[in-house]
Design a protein around this motif. Structure first.
Motif, PDB file in Angstrom:
ATOM      1  N   SER A 226     -16.072   6.459   2.003  1.00  0.00           N
ATOM      2  CA  SER A 226     -15.758   4.725   1.391  1.00  0.00           C
ATOM      3  C   SER A 226     -16.601   4.826  -0.133  1.00  0.00           C
ATOM      4  CB  SER A 226     -17.947   4.312   2.189  1.00  0.00           C
ATOM      5  OG  SER A 226     -17.615   2.647   1.554  1.00  0.00           O
TER       6      SER A 226
ATOM      7  N   TRP B 109       1.012  -1.320   0.074  1.00  0.00           N
ATOM      8  CA  TRP B 109       0.362   0.403   0.188  1.00  0.00           C
ATOM      9  C   TRP B 109       0.790   1.107  -0.140  1.00  0.00           C
ATOM     10  CZ3 TRP B 109      -4.557   1.234  -1.729  1.00  0.00           C
ATOM     11  CH2 TRP B 109      -4.522   2.253  -1.097  1.00  0.00           C
TER      12      TRP B 109
ATOM     13  N   ASN C 153     -13.187   7.710  -5.153  1.00  0.00           N
ATOM     14  CA  ASN C 153     -12.699   7.915  -4.180  1.00  0.00           C
ATOM     15  C   ASN C 153     -11.093   6.820  -4.327  1.00  0.00           C
ATOM     16  OD1 ASN C 153     -14.920   9.829  -3.886  1.00  0.00           O
ATOM     17  ND2 ASN C 153     -15.572   7.607  -2.146  1.00  0.00           N
TER      18      ASN C 153
ATOM     19  N   LEU D 246      -7.667   7.819  -2.765  1.00  0.00           N
ATOM     20  CA  LEU D 246      -7.416   7.360  -1.864  1.00  0.00           C
ATOM     21  C   LEU D 246      -5.261   6.600  -2.523  1.00  0.00           C
ATOM     22  CD1 LEU D 246      -7.973   6.761   0.960  1.00  0.00           C
ATOM     23  CD2 LEU D 246      -9.170   5.034   0.254  1.00  0.00           C
TER      24      LEU D 246
ATOM     25  N   ILE E 299      -9.189  -2.311   1.235  1.00  0.00           N
ATOM     26  CA  ILE E 299      -8.336  -1.124   1.548  1.00  0.00           C
ATOM     27  C   ILE E 299      -9.747  -0.097   2.230  1.00  0.00           C
ATOM     28  CG2 ILE E 299      -7.881   1.155   0.088  1.00  0.00           C
ATOM     29  CD1 ILE E 299      -7.065  -0.439  -2.145  1.00  0.00           C
ATOM     30  N   ASN E 300     -10.488  -0.628   1.638  1.00  0.00           N
ATOM     31  CA  ASN E 300     -11.879   0.768   2.104  1.00  0.00           C
ATOM     32  C   ASN E 300     -12.343   0.621   3.933  1.00  0.00           C
ATOM     33  OD1 ASN E 300     -14.068   2.629   1.341  1.00  0.00           O
ATOM     34  ND2 ASN E 300     -15.617   0.675   1.807  1.00  0.00           N
TER      35      ASN E 300
ATOM     36  N   ARG F 177      -9.416   3.909  10.262  1.00  0.00           N
ATOM     37  CA  ARG F 177      -8.812   4.841  10.853  1.00  0.00           C
ATOM     38  C   ARG F 177      -9.226   6.081  10.497  1.00  0.00           C
ATOM     39  NH1 ARG F 177      -3.323   2.332   8.019  1.00  0.00           N
ATOM     40  NH2 ARG F 177      -3.602   0.019   8.516  1.00  0.00           N
ATOM     41  N   SER F 178     -10.263   6.716   9.892  1.00  0.00           N
ATOM     42  CA  SER F 178     -10.319   7.541   9.174  1.00  0.00           C
ATOM     43  C   SER F 178     -10.910   8.963  10.325  1.00  0.00           C
ATOM     44  CB  SER F 178     -11.074   7.788   8.375  1.00  0.00           C
ATOM     45  OG  SER F 178     -12.351   7.988   8.521  1.00  0.00           O
TER      46      SER F 178
ATOM     47  N   GLN G   2       0.282   3.958  -2.913  1.00  0.00           N
ATOM     48  CA  GLN G   2       0.520   5.320  -2.507  1.00  0.00           C
ATOM     49  C   GLN G   2       1.085   6.049  -3.340  1.00  0.00           C
ATOM     50  OE1 GLN G   2      -0.597   5.901   1.572  1.00  0.00           O
ATOM     51  NE2 GLN G   2      -2.891   6.832   0.644  1.00  0.00           N
TER      52      GLN G   2
ATOM     53  N   LYS H 165     -10.403  -0.861   6.128  1.00  0.00           N
ATOM     54  CA  LYS H 165      -9.082  -0.366   6.415  1.00  0.00           C
ATOM     55  C   LYS H 165      -8.723   1.606   7.184  1.00  0.00           C
ATOM     56  CE  LYS H 165      -4.964  -3.159   6.307  1.00  0.00           C
ATOM     57  NZ  LYS H 165      -5.849  -4.958   5.979  1.00  0.00           N
ATOM     58  N   PHE H 166      -8.865   1.941   5.234  1.00  0.00           N
ATOM     59  CA  PHE H 166      -9.383   2.848   5.767  1.00  0.00           C
ATOM     60  C   PHE H 166     -10.557   3.742   6.091  1.00  0.00           C
ATOM     61  CE2 PHE H 166     -11.332   6.960   2.988  1.00  0.00           C
ATOM     62  CZ  PHE H 166     -11.148   7.719   3.854  1.00  0.00           C
TER      63      PHE H 166
ATOM     64  N   GLU I  49      -9.416  15.389   5.417  1.00  0.00           N
ATOM     65  CA  GLU I  49      -9.020  14.003   6.074  1.00  0.00           C
ATOM     66  C   GLU I  49      -7.671  14.476   5.094  1.00  0.00           C
ATOM     67  OE1 GLU I  49      -9.763  10.468   6.900  1.00  0.00           O
ATOM     68  OE2 GLU I  49     -11.696  11.756   8.527  1.00  0.00           O
TER      69      GLU I  49
END
Ligand code: H53
Length: 832
Positions: free
Chosen positions: A419, A355, A433, A437, A396-397, A403-404, A359, A399-400, A464
């Motif tokens: 989401s 990841w 999205n 991300l 991915i969703n 933590r958001s 990114q 985990k994100f 964010e």
């Protein structure tokens, strides 16, 4: 080396007239297989293109070798569209051998124009987004940046538009019918791309849970490479386009007819992946084949990128230091999940590491805020076609979201906006999205658009990740859009300020002081007149209509879309027509309204507006009472080649979208660079054009984006009231409603009238009408003062330096990609 081969080798690289001429004759015979007597124009085009290509190949290999030896960081521009247009003049011009080629052809009794006109227009794109990708390729190569384009080699480009009785009809664009001399097929560069099947879970060698994608169908992606010639010919980059090939995995074993036919059917079906470009610009239709096209080219490109990286590296830790991948809109956004899959499933990386690398490697450009254009694929479809990717997206969703900040604040509404899955109705994957991300930088394409991104579609993401969104205002390449398209003006400019502007458009500012020079103004007008003559001849050939060179060439060329408001322009045309008829004794400034642009084949309203313009043209152009003071033409089949003829001849540039809806626009930049004055709203890059040229040298009208927003937020407005209070508008609409332009079908335009009245006039055509007419009047008055007009036109040309795509690409290179120019070493002989 054998001396004979050596000299031929040198000949291949030589750029003088004699060598070119000898090459042409040799290529005609030995590669095209014709002699000069039997050769057609097309044969000569292929001949010349092949001989020019010869002069590029060594430098191309040198460039690629230099990147390899320096292990340079490369940027990969992933784009479903590359609207490159013709390449012959582009290559000749960038190599600096236009005159030599013309002379060589001359000596053979051939006309360069005929040869150039035999090249098909490579229309592997719809509009702005695809052309931007092509301008970026030119700018990257011209600045020595290690940049690769990756896309699809569509067998059929954007459809050819013809008019039948004023209606648009689409015909297939067979640009490859006679072969493509620029490309190199690479049958050995072949990657499998999987679809369908299922995911199997297993334990890996250290007992961790792992996944494999099984029982899938495979298609092969085969590479075709086109050299991208940078200005000066020093750097030659690569555009790699993928073509779909069936695997031979089909079971041809059973020789009964059914199995054989089925196998062949399968082959045809898989190869459909690269058959045709979807003809929608900035609107999605959500077809499964489109999604498969997106995954097809993205997966092949990523596999190729990783292969190249692994030639030098054993660990993936360094990938973000060696590769930057730019997502041109969300079309290749599935690449985020694909890179994760490749790193985890094929190369055994752990999730967190994969990841981090993903990114750091990806960046995403957003090109539109139109809700209907934001891709959102049904979860059920993604699950079926790419089951492993769906799993990855879910992870991915999860985990994100866990933590958001929104989660921390217990803000459920914000959480649901963030989401990756739109849970309303049938569940969908939001590609915007996902792209946001999975990227370290996300950019808009004009200052206004980027601000609106922060306030609207990506407001929650911006909260964010406040440092992620950045602006990169679009640009255009001055090589194609001034030097090549407008030789008359280019030569004039170079005669006064030298040729530095071609590779450093900022230098064109030196022309500003020439705006006060009466001789220069006269020469500037002469260049414009020459271009207008050329366009008038083209109009006569294409439409049979004779137009006056002395009239204002008022140009609106772009895709046909309601938000671009060609309707506003045609309503003004009708109002002007009425005024001219009512006041026959006034000495009118003659006006030629020039339209061009394609509508998506399924976009009925857009097609109806085309028909309306053609119907209005028919009435106006044949009405003796306007004494030829007004002409309306709709040029068919707008493409890059047509743009190169139309744009240099424009006096007025129509950039009249509803404020807040055009992300940037790039035609606005091309027209202003060629000395057209803009009539425009404060939308997209028009805002920045105004800043550069100064408010006195542009005609701004209409509601601002903020006013549009407020108006809509407060429940809209009442278009009927606006219409009732504006007699010119009312009369124009009444004429359209009662069949003044459609006596054969008086109700034809009901849908348009309906949209403007009961429909609430979503694009605010009626709301902006009065101010638009005011701006038009001001332009017509100014045109009477030809010295003042020319002064402003010169200031426009001189103020466009900042809109060079060289500037844009440099900003990407330094602020997003971190890639740097590489100077290729050319050790070959015979170079100039
Ligand atoms: O992209 C151009 C912009 C223009 C915008 C256009 C575009 C497409 O051509 C296709 C899809 C899409 O989302 C946006 O409409 O305003 O100038 C290049 O950025």
């Amino acid at each position: 080396m054998d001396a004979r081969y050596k000299s031929r080798d040198i000949e291949r690289r030589s750029l003088d007239v004699d060598s070119l001429k000898r090459s042409f004759l040799e290529w005609l015979v030995y590669s095209v297989g014709k002699d000069a007597r039997a050769a057609t124009r097309r044969d000569w085009f292929h001949t010349v293109a092949l001989a020019v290509r010869d002069r590029v190949v060594d430098r191309w290999m040198d460039t690629t070798r230099s990147y390899y030896h320096e292990d340079a960081k490369r940027v990969y521009y992933l784009s479903l569209e590359f609207l490159i247009g013709r390449l012959l003049t582009n290559s000749l011009s960038n190599l600096g051998i236009m005159d030599e080629c013309r002379q060589a052809l001359d000596r053979l009794g051939l006309s360069m124009d005929d040869v150039v006109d035999s090249e098909p227009d490579a229309a592997l794109g719809n509009g702005g987004l695809g052309r931007l990708a092509a301008c970026f390729l030119d700018s990257m190569a011209s600045q020595g940046l290690p940049g690769y384009g990756y896309g699809i080699r569509y067998e059929f480009g954007l459809f050819e538009q013809r008019f039948e009785n004023g209606w648009q009809v689409e015909h297939p664009e067979q640009w490859l019918q006679f072969g493509n001399p620029w490309e190199f097929a690479r049958p050995e560069v072949l990657y499998p791309v999987q679809f369908y099947g299922r995911v199997e879970e297993f334990r890996d060698s250290v007992g961790e849970r792992a996944y494999r994608w099984v029982d899938s169908e495979r298609v092969l992606a085969m590479a075709y490479d086109t050299p991208v010639v940078g200005y000066g010919g020093d750097t030659i980059n690569t555009l790699r386009l993928w073509s779909a090939r069936a695997t031979s995995d089909f079971n041809f074993g059973h020789f009964n007819e059914g199995a054989y036919m089925k196998a062949v059917e399968q082959k045809i079906l898989s190869e459909n992946l690269s058959r045709v470009l979807y003809p929608n610009d900035a609107t999605e239709i959500g077809k499964e084949l489109r999604f498969k096209q997106e995954y097809f080219f993205t997966s092949a490109s990523l596999q190729d990128i990783l292969r190249r990286y692994l030639q030098h590296h054993t660990s993936f830790d360094n990938l973000p230091n060696k590769a930057a991948i730019q997502l041109n809109d969300t079309h290749p956004a599935i690449g985020i999940a694909e890179l994760m899959r490749l790193l985890i499933d094929q190369h055994g990386l752990r999730w967190e590491k994969a990841w981090e690398i993903t990114q750091a490697t990806f960046a995403y450009t957003n090109h539109t805020l139109l809700p209907e254009a934001l891709e959102a694929w049904p979860v059920r479809m993604v699950e079926r076609i790419l089951p492993r990717h769906m799993q990855i997206i879910y992870e991915i969703n999860a985990k994100f979201l866990t933590r958001s900040k929104a989660k921390a604040a217990g803000d459920n509404a914000r959480l649901s906006h963030l989401s990756l899955i739109d849970e309303r109705g049938d569940r969908r994957v939001r590609m915007g999205n996902l792209a946001f991300l999975g990227s370290h930088k996300v950019n808009g394409v004009s200052a206004l658009h980027t601000e609106l991104m922060k306030e609207t579609v990506f407001a929650d993401f911006h909260a964010e990740f406040p440092d992620r969104i950045t602006n990169k205002t679009n640009g255009i390449t001055p090589r194609r859009w001034l030097k090549q398209a407008n030789p008359a003006l280019s030569e004039l400019i170079s005669s006064r300020i030298g040729e530095g502007w071609i590779s450093d458009l900022g230098q064109i500012a030196a022309l500003k002081e020439k705006a006060d020079d009466v001789v220069f103004r006269e020469e500037f007008r002469r260049a414009k007149r020459k271009n207008k003559k050329r366009l008038a001849a083209y109009i006569a050939r294409q439409t049979g209509e004779e137009v006056q060179i002395d009239s204002i060439f008022d140009v609106q060329v772009k895709r046909m879309h309601e938000y671009k408001r060609q309707l506003l322009n045609v309503l003004h045309t009708v109002a002007l027509y009425n005024e001219m008829r009512d006041n026959p004794t006034v000495s009118w400034v003659p006006v030629t309204k020039i339209f061009a642009g394609k509508a998506a084949p399924s976009y009925h309203m857009a097609k109806l507006i085309i028909k309306l313009i053609n119907d209005v043209a028919k009435v106006v152009n044949h009405d003796p009472s306007v004494h030829d003071n007004l002409k309306v033409v709709y040029l068919p089949n707008y493409n890059v080649t047509a743009a190169e003829i139309i744009i240099p001849a424009a006096d007025i540039s129509e950039q009249i979208s509803t404020a807040g809806m055009e992300a940037s626009g790039t035609g606005n930049m091309k027209l202003a660079l060629n000395g057209a004055l803009t009539i425009g709203t404060l939308d997209g890059a028009n805002v920045e054009i105004r800043e550069q040229v100064g408010a006195d040298n542009i005609f701004i009208f209409g509601l601002t984006a903020e006013e549009v927003n407020d108006l809509r937020a407060n429940g809209g407005f009442n278009p009927r009231e606006v219409i009732a209070s504006n007699p010119a508008l009312k009369r124009a609409l009444d004429m359209i409603a009662t069949g003044a332009f459609s006596p054969d079908d008086r109700n034809r335009y009901q849908p348009i009238l309906q949209a403007l009245t009961d429909g609430g006039d979503h694009f605010l055509v009626t709301a902006d009408f009065a101010d638009y007419c005011r701006a038009q009047d001001a332009a017509m008055q100014l045109y009477r003062d030809s010295e003042e007009w020319t002064r402003k036109a010169i200031i426009n040309t001189a103020s466009m330096g900042w809109f060079s795509s060289d500037r844009t690409v440099n900003e990407y290179a330094t602020e997003i990609w971190d890639v740097h120019p590489v100077k290729p070493t050319h050790d070959g002989e015979g170079f100039r």
